[in-house]
Design an enzyme around this catalytic site. Sequence first.
Site, PDB file in Angstrom:
ATOM      1  N   TRP A  70      -1.576  -0.598  -3.339  1.00 34.39           N
ATOM      2  CA  TRP A  70      -1.181   0.292  -4.422  1.00 34.39           C
ATOM      3  C   TRP A  70      -0.270   1.429  -3.974  1.00 34.39           C
ATOM      4  O   TRP A  70       0.331   2.098  -4.797  1.00 34.39           O
ATOM      5  CB  TRP A  70      -2.424   0.888  -5.102  1.00 34.39           C
ATOM      6  CG  TRP A  70      -3.494   1.268  -4.114  1.00 34.39           C
ATOM      7  CD1 TRP A  70      -4.625   0.545  -3.829  1.00 34.39           C
ATOM      8  CD2 TRP A  70      -3.536   2.413  -3.256  1.00 34.39           C
ATOM      9  NE1 TRP A  70      -5.347   1.170  -2.841  1.00 34.39           N
ATOM     10  CE2 TRP A  70      -4.709   2.323  -2.484  1.00 34.39           C
ATOM     11  CE3 TRP A  70      -2.694   3.517  -3.089  1.00 34.39           C
ATOM     12  CZ2 TRP A  70      -5.069   3.283  -1.535  1.00 34.39           C
ATOM     13  CZ3 TRP A  70      -3.042   4.479  -2.139  1.00 34.39           C
ATOM     14  CH2 TRP A  70      -4.216   4.351  -1.378  1.00 34.39           C
ATOM     15  N   ASN A  71      -0.169   1.706  -2.667  1.00 38.81           N
ATOM     16  CA  ASN A  71       0.482   2.976  -2.294  1.00 38.81           C
ATOM     17  C   ASN A  71       1.992   2.992  -2.565  1.00 38.81           C
ATOM     18  O   ASN A  71       2.551   4.045  -2.832  1.00 38.81           O
ATOM     19  CB  ASN A  71       0.154   3.375  -0.854  1.00 38.81           C
ATOM     20  CG  ASN A  71       0.620   2.386   0.184  1.00 38.81           C
ATOM     21  OD1 ASN A  71       0.938   1.235  -0.142  1.00 38.81           O
ATOM     22  ND2 ASN A  71       0.660   2.811   1.428  1.00 38.81           N
ATOM     23  N   GLY A 126      -2.280  -4.242   3.617  1.00 42.18           N
ATOM     24  CA  GLY A 126      -3.524  -3.637   3.143  1.00 42.18           C
ATOM     25  C   GLY A 126      -4.327  -3.069   4.289  1.00 42.18           C
ATOM     26  O   GLY A 126      -3.784  -2.739   5.338  1.00 42.18           O
ATOM     27  N   GLU A 144       0.266  -6.639   7.509  1.00 39.15           N
ATOM     28  CA  GLU A 144       0.747  -5.278   7.731  1.00 39.15           C
ATOM     29  C   GLU A 144      -0.403  -4.379   7.328  1.00 39.15           C
ATOM     30  O   GLU A 144      -0.709  -4.264   6.141  1.00 39.15           O
ATOM     31  CB  GLU A 144       2.025  -5.033   6.913  1.00 39.15           C
ATOM     32  CG  GLU A 144       2.821  -3.855   7.418  1.00 39.15           C
ATOM     33  CD  GLU A 144       2.229  -2.532   6.971  1.00 39.15           C
ATOM     34  OE1 GLU A 144       1.474  -1.919   7.760  1.00 39.15           O
ATOM     35  OE2 GLU A 144       2.496  -2.133   5.847  1.00 39.15           O
ATOM     36  N   CYS A 154       0.933   4.000   5.457  1.00 38.05           N
ATOM     37  CA  CYS A 154       0.492   3.452   6.749  1.00 38.05           C
ATOM     38  C   CYS A 154       1.261   4.086   7.890  1.00 38.05           C
ATOM     39  O   CYS A 154       0.749   4.196   8.999  1.00 38.05           O
ATOM     40  CB  CYS A 154       0.567   1.930   6.761  1.00 38.05           C
ATOM     41  SG  CYS A 154       2.020   1.283   5.963  1.00 38.05           S
ATOM     42  N   GLU A 164      -8.038   6.029  10.693  1.00 41.32           N
ATOM     43  CA  GLU A 164      -6.855   6.326   9.900  1.00 41.32           C
ATOM     44  C   GLU A 164      -7.289   7.241   8.755  1.00 41.32           C
ATOM     45  O   GLU A 164      -8.099   6.837   7.917  1.00 41.32           O
ATOM     46  CB  GLU A 164      -6.259   5.029   9.343  1.00 41.32           C
ATOM     47  CG  GLU A 164      -5.037   5.282   8.477  1.00 41.32           C
ATOM     48  CD  GLU A 164      -4.401   4.009   7.932  1.00 41.32           C
ATOM     49  OE1 GLU A 164      -5.130   3.032   7.691  1.00 41.32           O
ATOM     50  OE2 GLU A 164      -3.183   4.016   7.725  1.00 41.32           O
TER      51      GLU A 164
END
Lengths: 73, 391
Positions: free
Chosen positions: B61-62, B137, B159, B193, B290
């Site tokens: 979604w980002n 994701g 990724e 990310c 993260e």
Amino acid sequence: MRLRILYTGKVEQTFPEATDAEVIRAIENAHKAFLSWKKTSFAERANIMQKAANLLRKDMMPTPSFPPWRWAS
Amino acid sequence: MGKLIGEAKAEVELSAAIFEYYAKNAEKLLTPEKLPVANLAEGEAVLVHDPLGTLLAIEPWNFPYYQVARIIAPQLSAGNTILLKHAGIVPQSAAACEKLMLDAGLPKGAFKNLYAAHSQIEFMLNHPLVRGVALTGSESAGAVVASLAGKALKKSTLELGGADAFVVLADADLEKTVKWAVFGRHWNRGQVCVSSKRMIIADKIYDEFLNRYTAGVAGLHAGDPFDPATTLAPLSSQGAADELKGKIRQAIAHGAKATEVGPKVPNQGAFVQPTILTDIADDNPARNWEFFGPVSMLFRAKNEDDAVRIANDSPFGLGGSVFTSNPRHGAEVAKRISTGMVFVNHPTMVKADLPFGGIRHSGYGRELLGLGIKEFVNHKLIDVVDIDAAF
């Protein structure tokens, strides 16, 4: 699947999840599309990619238009 | 979903640039290659790049447009067709992507959005007509999809997350570097990310950097993403905000010092107060996490070797940065950083004509350029040999 606006708490729209039958149909249709799509020329595919780029810039730019931050560049 | 209006516009432009890149370059990138064989008896050997078939794209979604463009522009250009399983919180974007391609003239069925349940992914990957999967994701989603793909013997690219190091050497231009640090950590409200998540600062300038960085973060203005004056958007969901706050608490419980910075963020909307974590000991598990939001980890590096050690001491290996007033030396330090992308004097950038991808827990495979378009093609050898030639 529900689209809920967090800020207002309101459910704006619902989206029905795909059924197993719909998933199978989509796979079969995608394969059918592949059989002819793979035979198209690069020029034909490039036209569609360029059209997608043009449509994004023309119709899908979010508004109001003002970039408060510069994209890293 | 929180995203500044300016960032949304930049994302749409970036997506358009990716489509345009492949409109211009796909044919050249996939031109059959004549192989320079050592012995003419081996024949006229040519490598052709055939599409594999139908692929599954699982996207987050980002960046609800860019992430989709990044896979469909190259793969449709290569001749593959695609089924999209987009994130559950961006159903409108998923539908808009499908409509875009139909409006652009793509044949029906060649790109289909499916509001599929997680349980249907296994079924799709096991279906003989699905030939591969590309996922962007989380690590956990990546591990599940990679194992399902492995079991079904399907090609996959992943990724996943990142915790990019932002190394600041003692000779860096502090004013400009701090500006980039604040931007690198907080653009797209920190949910990227390749956000600059770990600031690794030379001992000599650490205190000065911390002071200036704290002031820079305090200057962010949290508010309505549609308001041009806003510089810090709310997170994508309350769940994302709660998870981030939980990680801050855990980092503190393991000995880190957390400083909340800036004016209090609004209560309404999934805002998280910008937070700077310092004194993160070597055994603090937060070092390996993260933080997906406006949380910065700062580390003091004894010297350059120590900075490289800290930068590489991460399960992730996506992007990273080195800031120095000596760019050539910066490029040397970049060679020692173990990730998929390193930038000197910039946070990790995302462009239509630069490759994207990482190593270790950040996943495998590369997106964009020739690397991306060749992830899902069959590099097929066709060799025309003289019937009388030796074997």
